[in-house]
Design a protein around this motif. Structure first.
Motif, PDB file in Angstrom:
ATOM      1  N   LEU A 160       0.833  -1.209   0.000  1.00 43.94           N
ATOM      2  CA  LEU A 160       0.000   0.000   0.000  1.00 43.94           C
ATOM      3  C   LEU A 160       0.862   1.251   0.000  1.00 43.94           C
ATOM      4  CD1 LEU A 160      -2.842  -0.972   2.503  1.00 43.94           C
ATOM      5  CD2 LEU A 160      -3.032  -0.715   0.026  1.00 43.94           C
ATOM      6  N   GLN A 161       2.002   1.183   0.678  1.00 40.69           N
ATOM      7  CA  GLN A 161       2.906   2.337   0.669  1.00 40.69           C
ATOM      8  C   GLN A 161       3.391   2.639  -0.751  1.00 40.69           C
ATOM      9  OE1 GLN A 161       6.752   1.667   2.374  1.00 40.69           O
ATOM     10  NE2 GLN A 161       7.203   3.856   2.659  1.00 40.69           N
ATOM     11  N   LYS A 162       3.764   1.587  -1.477  1.00 41.67           N
ATOM     12  CA  LYS A 162       4.259   1.773  -2.841  1.00 41.67           C
ATOM     13  C   LYS A 162       3.177   2.358  -3.761  1.00 41.67           C
ATOM     14  CE  LYS A 162       7.539  -2.055  -2.488  1.00 41.67           C
ATOM     15  NZ  LYS A 162       7.886  -3.409  -2.988  1.00 41.67           N
ATOM     16  N   ILE A 163       1.919   1.992  -3.491  1.00 38.20           N
ATOM     17  CA  ILE A 163       0.824   2.468  -4.347  1.00 38.20           C
ATOM     18  C   ILE A 163       0.382   3.868  -3.943  1.00 38.20           C
ATOM     19  CG2 ILE A 163      -1.584   2.052  -5.005  1.00 38.20           C
ATOM     20  CD1 ILE A 163      -1.013  -0.947  -4.651  1.00 38.20           C
ATOM     21  N   TRP A 164       0.200   4.087  -2.666  1.00 41.87           N
ATOM     22  CA  TRP A 164      -0.432   5.330  -2.202  1.00 41.87           C
ATOM     23  C   TRP A 164       0.531   6.496  -2.060  1.00 41.87           C
ATOM     24  CZ3 TRP A 164      -4.019   3.146   2.236  1.00 41.87           C
ATOM     25  CH2 TRP A 164      -5.146   2.576   1.636  1.00 41.87           C
ATOM     26  N   GLN A 165       1.756   6.214  -1.675  1.00 36.58           N
ATOM     27  CA  GLN A 165       2.652   7.336  -1.365  1.00 36.58           C
ATOM     28  C   GLN A 165       2.898   8.255  -2.559  1.00 36.58           C
ATOM     29  OE1 GLN A 165       6.760   6.561   0.033  1.00 36.58           O
ATOM     30  NE2 GLN A 165       6.149   7.597   1.929  1.00 36.58           N
ATOM     31  N   PRO A 166       3.093   7.714  -3.774  1.00 33.89           N
ATOM     32  CA  PRO A 166       3.284   8.630  -4.914  1.00 33.89           C
ATOM     33  C   PRO A 166       1.987   9.312  -5.370  1.00 33.89           C
ATOM     34  CG  PRO A 166       4.182   6.431  -5.364  1.00 33.89           C
ATOM     35  CD  PRO A 166       3.294   6.298  -4.185  1.00 33.89           C
ATOM     36  N   VAL A 167       0.840   8.795  -4.958  1.00 33.21           N
ATOM     37  CA  VAL A 167      -0.437   9.265  -5.490  1.00 33.21           C
ATOM     38  C   VAL A 167      -1.089  10.291  -4.575  1.00 33.21           C
ATOM     39  CG1 VAL A 167      -2.773   8.560  -6.155  1.00 33.21           C
ATOM     40  CG2 VAL A 167      -0.810   7.129  -6.761  1.00 33.21           C
ATOM     41  N   LEU A 168      -1.202   9.950  -3.299  1.00 27.46           N
ATOM     42  CA  LEU A 168      -1.946  10.797  -2.359  1.00 27.46           C
ATOM     43  C   LEU A 168      -1.126  11.997  -1.906  1.00 27.46           C
ATOM     44  CD1 LEU A 168      -3.472   7.968  -0.142  1.00 27.46           C
ATOM     45  CD2 LEU A 168      -4.763   9.490  -1.648  1.00 27.46           C
ATOM     46  N   PRO A 169      -1.789  13.082  -1.526  1.00 23.08           N
ATOM     47  CA  PRO A 169      -1.072  14.146  -0.815  1.00 23.08           C
ATOM     48  C   PRO A 169      -0.421  13.575   0.441  1.00 23.08           C
ATOM     49  CG  PRO A 169      -3.255  14.887  -1.464  1.00 23.08           C
ATOM     50  CD  PRO A 169      -3.213  13.418  -1.742  1.00 23.08           C
ATOM     51  N   GLY A 215       8.484   6.777   5.650  1.00 20.98           N
ATOM     52  CA  GLY A 215       9.603   7.382   4.947  1.00 20.98           C
ATOM     53  C   GLY A 215       9.489   7.127   3.464  1.00 20.98           C
ATOM     54  N   PRO A 216      10.512   7.510   2.702  1.00 15.72           N
ATOM     55  CA  PRO A 216      10.511   7.225   1.267  1.00 15.72           C
ATOM     56  C   PRO A 216      10.431   5.724   1.017  1.00 15.72           C
ATOM     57  CG  PRO A 216      12.211   8.820   1.816  1.00 15.72           C
ATOM     58  CD  PRO A 216      11.686   8.304   3.121  1.00 15.72           C
ATOM     59  N   ILE A 217       9.918   5.372  -0.140  1.00 15.77           N
ATOM     60  CA  ILE A 217       9.703   3.951  -0.442  1.00 15.77           C
ATOM     61  C   ILE A 217      11.014   3.179  -0.442  1.00 15.77           C
ATOM     62  CG2 ILE A 217       8.889   2.350  -2.238  1.00 15.77           C
ATOM     63  CD1 ILE A 217       6.916   4.507  -3.091  1.00 15.77           C
TER      64      ILE A 217
END
Length: 733
Positions: A588-597, A650-652
């Motif tokens: 979920l981190q890989k999917i959401w972190q670049p997409v969501l604010p 943190g960052p992915i």
């Protein structure tokens, strides 16, 4: 004396009545004789076809004299015998019935005589003469009138009627042949030819009109004229030529430019001039083109507006007043006036279009925008673009941000699904669907169009209502059309959340004070849509988060924690479940972190992590017996969670050691059970002395996160019943 007078009067009345009866009998005998002679005459003339004509004029004179005698009898009965009606009602009724019967018989004889005269005239006329049609019409009128009032079930009458109908059929055949000869159609592929013989058309039309047979052929011809001539004239590439005949090469390309409109108007004008030249005559004081217009004029003008005028509306309301477009409107109004002058058209629909062109422009914009908006809403959500925080790009001017009209927007932007720490007129970096960006550009164009000085108040209101309709359509269509993807795919749910929030943000910042002024002038509410978009976005994402949470909790519930009461070691399924939960969170981190604010992502991943820790705490703290080996394994599992969960913040691609301090600060902020879970890990690996030390008489870190009863329960599950355990339990309170 009185009785003597009465007897004299009665005797006189009886004498008069006997005289009247005698005269009536004489008239009846004469009528019977006339009937015999007429019957014989008609049978010989129309049934037996006796070539001898027997005294037709004498019969007519006899019927006329009989009619006069009957009329005299009627007058005598009405004037002289009225006073005796009370005493002789039945007798007078009988006399009246006989008189009426005699009148009807006389009328029948008169009509037979009239019809015979007409038939004699028809023999001397040509079927091409208008008088021939008039005679047929007169005969039909006599027949219809007689059949309405007289008993015509007679062989004589049927014979006369047959002769009239035979002559009418001959006339109809002649007129139909003439119609086909004088109006000739030729069609070959896309070439259509219409030939009209103006010299003889008038007689054909008049003949059909006189005998009441014009409606059907005129209706059929009008429909064909509409389909094969008028409709093709509304195409951009139709070509017409005029010599003696009208030749038309049918086109297929629709009209979209003013130049094409001008060409079509010229072709239509020339066509109607040609028709008027050949059909410029009246029937019963009504122009033939007016009769044709009754059939097809309204349909043609509406088609012309739909296919010629609406497609050539300019792209902006500012061009409605341009010289080129005003000239084109004047040209089509002149065309309509020409059609009115020749009688084809009675209603001025095109002039109404010209007077309300601003509304038609707004309608066109609205329909095209609604159609395009629905297409955009149905496009895939995964085609995204990035919204970046570019300091140089501002969505409003500084003076607008500081104006009194927009001050309240600061407060509205801070409410609901997203915290914005920078200017409320900016949107945080994230990804949105490309289709949503296109939709917002469309809404912006509509608002700008409504705000132009050339836009009328009516068109501005319609454009703003369209903006509202598109927004309401989005709220209804998107969650239903993309339901499966929003429920199953975390990427789509995140993008849909961003789309909704960005639309809400755009409505707030769409022209700001300028938009507010427009809304106030036109009474079209838009600001309530902000809440609808935010609710939609929050609902979509929260429902998906609930689905993700349920999946994570289901994994932990099926891990096998309850088997520890019968086994000395931790089941392998527990370790496997822990790895699976952490893997899903990392995914979920890989999917959401670049997409969501960033703020939304931290809150979302923190909520799911907190739910996982809450389930682990519940499963572990409610165990009644935890073997020592299992406790050590649980400690390792807890440590694995403690090591991995901070990486979600943190960052992915960050390593364990990179930015650990910052990550832990975010963990403490967004995972409320983090400290309690760390204390549980210490509790699982600690001895009785360490536990008592961390309790510190209810003042230590253990007491902050666990109640005394919970600590006692854990001590009983971890340690055997000894004096030392009992002493420790007694001090935990």
């Amino acid at each position: 004396m009185a009785s003597l007078v009465s007897e004299i009067l009665m005797s006189a009345g009886q004498l008069e009545k006997r005289d009247l009866q005698t005269e009536l009998n004489k008239v009846k005998n004469k009528i019977d004789d006339a009937k015999f002679q007429v019957s014989k005459f008609v049978e010989q003339h129309y049934q037996d076809f006796d070539p001898l004509l027997v005294h037709s004029r004498e019969l007519a004179e006899t019927s006329s004299k009989l009619s006069e005698e009957v009329q005299q009898l009627v007058e005598k009965a009405e004037t002289e015998l009225k006073f005796q009606l009370d005493s002789s009602t039945n007798e007078m009724n009988s006399l009246g019935s006989q008189i009426n019967a005699a009148k009807l018989q006389v009328q029948l004889l008169e009509r037979v005589s009239q019809l015979h005269s007409i038939l004699e005239k028809l023999k001397k006329m040509s079927v091409e003469d208008i008088a021939y049609a008039e005679a047929i019409a007169e005969a039909e009128s006599i027949l219809n009138d007689a059949e309405d009032h007289i008993d015509t079930e007679l062989d004589i009458w049927r014979g006369v009627k047959f002769e009239i109908e035979k002559n009418k059929d001959n006339l109809l055949k002649h007129l139909e042949d003439s119609w086909n000869n004088e109006i000739q159609w030729t069609k070959k592929d896309t070439l259509i030819q219409l030939k009209l013989n103006a010299d003889k058309l008038k007689d054909v039309f008049q003949g059909l009109a006189i005998i009441g047979q014009l409606d059907r052929p005129l209706c059929e011809w009008s429909s064909r004229l509409y389909d094969e001539i008028l409709v093709p004239l509304t195409k951009a590439d139709t070509v017409i030529q005029f010599e003696d005949d009208l030749e038309l090469m049918e086109g297929q390309r629709p009209i979209t430019e003013l130049v094409e409109l001008e060409r079509a108007v010229k072709n239509i004008s020339l066509t109607f001039q040609h028709l008027n030249k050949h059909l410029e005559f009246k029937l019963n004081d009504v122009l033939v083109l007016h009769l044709i217009g009754k059939q097809v004029a309204i349909d043609f003008v509406k088609l012309f507006v739909k296919t010629c005028l609406k497609p050539t509306l300019p792209a902006s309301s500012s061009l409605l007043s341009s010289p080129e477009y005003r000239a084109s409107l004047e040209m089509v109004v002149r065309l309509e006036n020409e059609m009115v002058e020749i009688g084809f058209l009675t209603e001025k629909i095109i002039e109404e279009f010209a007077d309300n062109v601003d509304l038609f422009f707004a309608d066109k914009q609205c329909l095209e925008s609604l159609s395009r908006a629905r297409q955009l809403m149905c496009l895939d959500l995964h085609d995204t673009i990035c919204l970046k925080d570019n300091i140089e790009q501002t969505m409003v001017e500084e003076d607008e941000r500081n104006s009194a009209e927009t001050a309240h927007l600061w407060k509205m932007l801070s409410e609901g699904g997203m915290e914005i720490k920078w200017s409320p007129f900016r949107f945080p970096p994230c990804q949105i669907s490309r289709s949503t960006q296109d939709l917002i550009e469309m809404l912006t164009n509509l608002v700008q169009e409504a705000g132009l000085s050339s836009a009328t108040e009516r068109s501005s209101a319609r454009l703003l209502f369209t903006v509202r309709s598109i927004c309401e359509l989005y709220v209804s269509v998107v969650p239903e059309y993309h339901r499966d993807a929003l429920e199953k795919l975390p990427f789509h749910a995140a993008v849909a959340h961003n789309n909704g929030m960005y639309l809400a943000h755009s409505i707030l910042t769409l022209g700001t004070g300028h938009l507010i002024k427009l809304v106030q002038q036109n009474g079209v509410p838009l600001m309530d849509l902000v809440g609808k978009f935010r609710q939609l976005a929050a609902h979509i994402f929260l429902e998906h988060m609930k689905s993700q949470r349920d999946q994570l909790l289901a994994i932990l519930k099926e891990a096998g924690f309850n088997r520890l009461e019968n086994e000395s070691r931790l089941p392998s399924s527990v370790e496997k479940a822990g790895r699976q939960v952490l893997h899903q969170l990392r995914n979920l981190q890989k999917i959401w972190q670049p997409v969501l604010p960033n703020e939304v992502y931290l809150r979302a991943i923190g909520t799911l992590s907190n739910s996982v820790l809450e389930e682990l705490l519940l499963r572990i703290t409610t165990m009644e017996d935890i073997p020592a080996a299992a406790a050590l394994q649980l400690t390792d599992q807890c440590q694995n969670f403690i090591n991995t969960l901070p990486l979600l913040f943190g960052p992915i691609d960050a390593e364990d050691s990179e930015g650990k301090k910052e990550m832990l600060a975010l963990v403490m902020q967004h995972i409320h059970l983090w400290s309690r879970f760390e204390e549980l890990k210490h509790l699982l690996g600690a001895g009785l002395r360490d536990i008592e030390g961390r309790w510190s008489s209810g003042k230590g870190p253990l007491a902050v996160h666990f109640a005394a009863d919970e600590v006692k329960q854990m001590i009983r599950a971890l340690f055997q019943n000894t004096d030392h355990r009992a002493a420790t339990l007694s001090r935990i309170k």
